[in-house]
Design a protein around this motif. Structure first.
Motif, PDB file in Angstrom:
ATOM      1  N   HIS A  40       0.997  -1.204   0.175  1.00  0.00           N
ATOM      2  CA  HIS A  40       0.175  -0.081   0.051  1.00  0.00           C
ATOM      3  C   HIS A  40       0.983   1.222   0.183  1.00  0.00           C
ATOM      4  O   HIS A  40       0.475   2.135  -0.609  1.00  0.00           O
ATOM      5  N   GLY A  41       1.907   1.257   0.879  1.00  0.00           N
ATOM      6  CA  GLY A  41       2.790   2.233   0.887  1.00  0.00           C
ATOM      7  C   GLY A  41       3.285   2.750  -0.662  1.00  0.00           C
ATOM      8  O   GLY A  41       3.499   4.120  -1.053  1.00  0.00           O
ATOM      9  N   ALA A  44      12.726   1.334   1.674  1.00  0.00           N
ATOM     10  CA  ALA A  44      13.564   1.118   0.280  1.00  0.00           C
ATOM     11  C   ALA A  44      12.453   0.548  -0.686  1.00  0.00           C
ATOM     12  O   ALA A  44      12.472   0.735  -1.802  1.00  0.00           O
ATOM     13  N   GLN A  45      11.818  -0.195  -0.312  1.00  0.00           N
ATOM     14  CA  GLN A  45      10.415  -0.767  -1.129  1.00  0.00           C
ATOM     15  C   GLN A  45       9.620   0.009  -1.627  1.00  0.00           C
ATOM     16  O   GLN A  45       8.644  -0.149  -2.660  1.00  0.00           O
ATOM     17  N   THR A  46       9.326   1.324  -1.054  1.00  0.00           N
ATOM     18  CA  THR A  46       8.197   2.219  -1.250  1.00  0.00           C
ATOM     19  C   THR A  46       8.733   3.575  -1.537  1.00  0.00           C
ATOM     20  O   THR A  46       7.859   4.381  -2.463  1.00  0.00           O
ATOM     21  N   GLY A  47       9.678   3.693  -1.210  1.00  0.00           N
ATOM     22  CA  GLY A  47      10.399   5.495  -1.515  1.00  0.00           C
ATOM     23  C   GLY A  47       9.610   6.302  -0.694  1.00  0.00           C
ATOM     24  O   GLY A  47       9.669   7.577  -0.756  1.00  0.00           O
ATOM     25  N   ALA A  48       8.928   6.055   0.365  1.00  0.00           N
ATOM     26  CA  ALA A  48       8.357   6.758   1.557  1.00  0.00           C
ATOM     27  C   ALA A  48       9.473   7.522   2.127  1.00  0.00           C
ATOM     28  O   ALA A  48      10.649   6.950   2.272  1.00  0.00           O
ATOM     29  N   GLN A  49       9.263   8.677   2.771  1.00  0.00           N
ATOM     30  CA  GLN A  49      10.179   9.507   3.388  1.00  0.00           C
ATOM     31  C   GLN A  49      10.438   9.278   4.943  1.00  0.00           C
ATOM     32  O   GLN A  49      11.259   9.638   5.567  1.00  0.00           O
ATOM     33  N   VAL A  90       5.057  11.243   2.637  1.00  0.00           N
ATOM     34  CA  VAL A  90       4.607  10.221   2.666  1.00  0.00           C
ATOM     35  C   VAL A  90       5.221   9.376   3.935  1.00  0.00           C
ATOM     36  O   VAL A  90       6.466   9.005   3.865  1.00  0.00           O
ATOM     37  N   ALA A  91       4.432   8.974   4.790  1.00  0.00           N
ATOM     38  CA  ALA A  91       4.878   8.299   5.888  1.00  0.00           C
ATOM     39  C   ALA A  91       4.354   7.062   6.122  1.00  0.00           C
ATOM     40  O   ALA A  91       2.886   6.852   5.832  1.00  0.00           O
TER      41      ALA A  91
END
Ligand code: KIV
Length: 274
Positions: free
Chosen positions: A72-73, A110-115, A85-86
């Motif tokens: 989902h992330g 790493a898998q999502t690119g979230a910060q 995005v958290a």
């Protein structure tokens, strides 16, 4: 109001700097379309583990997994370009200690690119927050009503309604802030306590069911859209999307049954001559 798609994403330090300033606007998002629509209006999109209850119909957030949060992330990151995005660290992915937390958080990022990631807990999680932040992982804390502790709290109950409950929650907030979290979700607490916490910590507080005394607000998107059948007292329904969907489904069913859908303009004609 229409808002342009942003070329650059907000940063964690920019959000951190909003303490006491323009309130932080935050919503949950679990999918690409919700992210795309909410992103231009929000400073922070949270991929909350509430998705276990809202999307998967689970009775609590406890069965949510890292794989679910990662899938989902990644969708929310793909659907957004403006907001930070958290992603919530799910239950049992960090509580064993800093090393387990780092492995889980690094995988999510790493898998999502979230910060950033968010994790629940106060004093007991301070060492872990410090460990993650020192290793390049921005952390949002979460105190007050912490849904992953539902069994310890005895239900999804408002916290700090009487003053004797305040010192422990204040200590939690202080510990997470001092450990280096860049903001703090304060959930389900009385207004005076939320105002005290906001005054105590030097990072922005983001309230949910925690009054206007916080530095920002977050709601579960499906609640504020009127998509969930029952929402808590603190939710304002900014739309009745559930009822609009019901009307659309009913109209579709009628149109199919009375053969008015599809109409000619919704039908491909043959192009070559018979
Ligand atoms: O899981 C979630 O959606 C959350 C918000 C309610 C803050 O933690």
């Amino acid at each position: 109001m229409s808002v342009q798609k942003s070329a650059t994403r907000l940063t964690v330090p920019a959000l951190r700097a909003r303490k006491g300033g323009v309130p932080i606007v935050s919503l949950t998002a679990y999918d690409v379309e919700t992210a795309r629509l909410a992103d231009p209006h929000c400073d922070l999109l949270l991929v909350g583990d509430s998705l276990g209850m809202v999307v998967y119909g689970l009775p609590s957030t406890l069965a949510v997994t890292l794989d679910m949060m990662a899938a989902h992330g990644a969708a929310v990151v793909r659907g957004s370009s403006h907001a930070v995005v958290a992603i919530d660290m799910p239950f049992a992915s960090y509580e064993q200690g800093p090393a387990q937390a780092f492995e889980s958080a690094a995988r999510l990022m790493a898998q999502t690119g979230a910060q950033a990631v968010k994790l629940e807990g106060g004093v007991a999680m301070a060492e872990t927050v410090h460990f993650l932040v020192r290793r390049g992982i921005p952390v949002i804390g979460h105190v007050g009503l912490t849904p992953q502790a539902v069994n310890v709290l005895g239900g999804f109950r408002v916290q700090g309604r009487s003053r004797d409950g305040w010192p422990a929650i204040e200590a939690d907030a202080r510990a997470v802030a001092e450990a280096g979290a860049f903001s703090l979700v304060v959930e389900g607490v009385s207004e005076p306590l939320a105002r005290r916490i906001t005054g105590i910590v030097d990072i922005p507080t983001i309230g949910i069911g925690a009054s206007a005394g916080c530095d920002g607000q977050i709601l579960v998107t499906e609640d504020m859209l009127g998509l969930t059948p029952k929402a808590p007292k603190f939710v304002r329904r900014f739309a009745e999307v559930g009822s609009a969907m019901n009307d659309a489904f009913a109209a579709y069913a009628t149109a199919v049954r009375d053969r008015t859908f599809p109409a000619e303009e919704e039908t491909y004609a043959q192009k070559d001559p018979h």
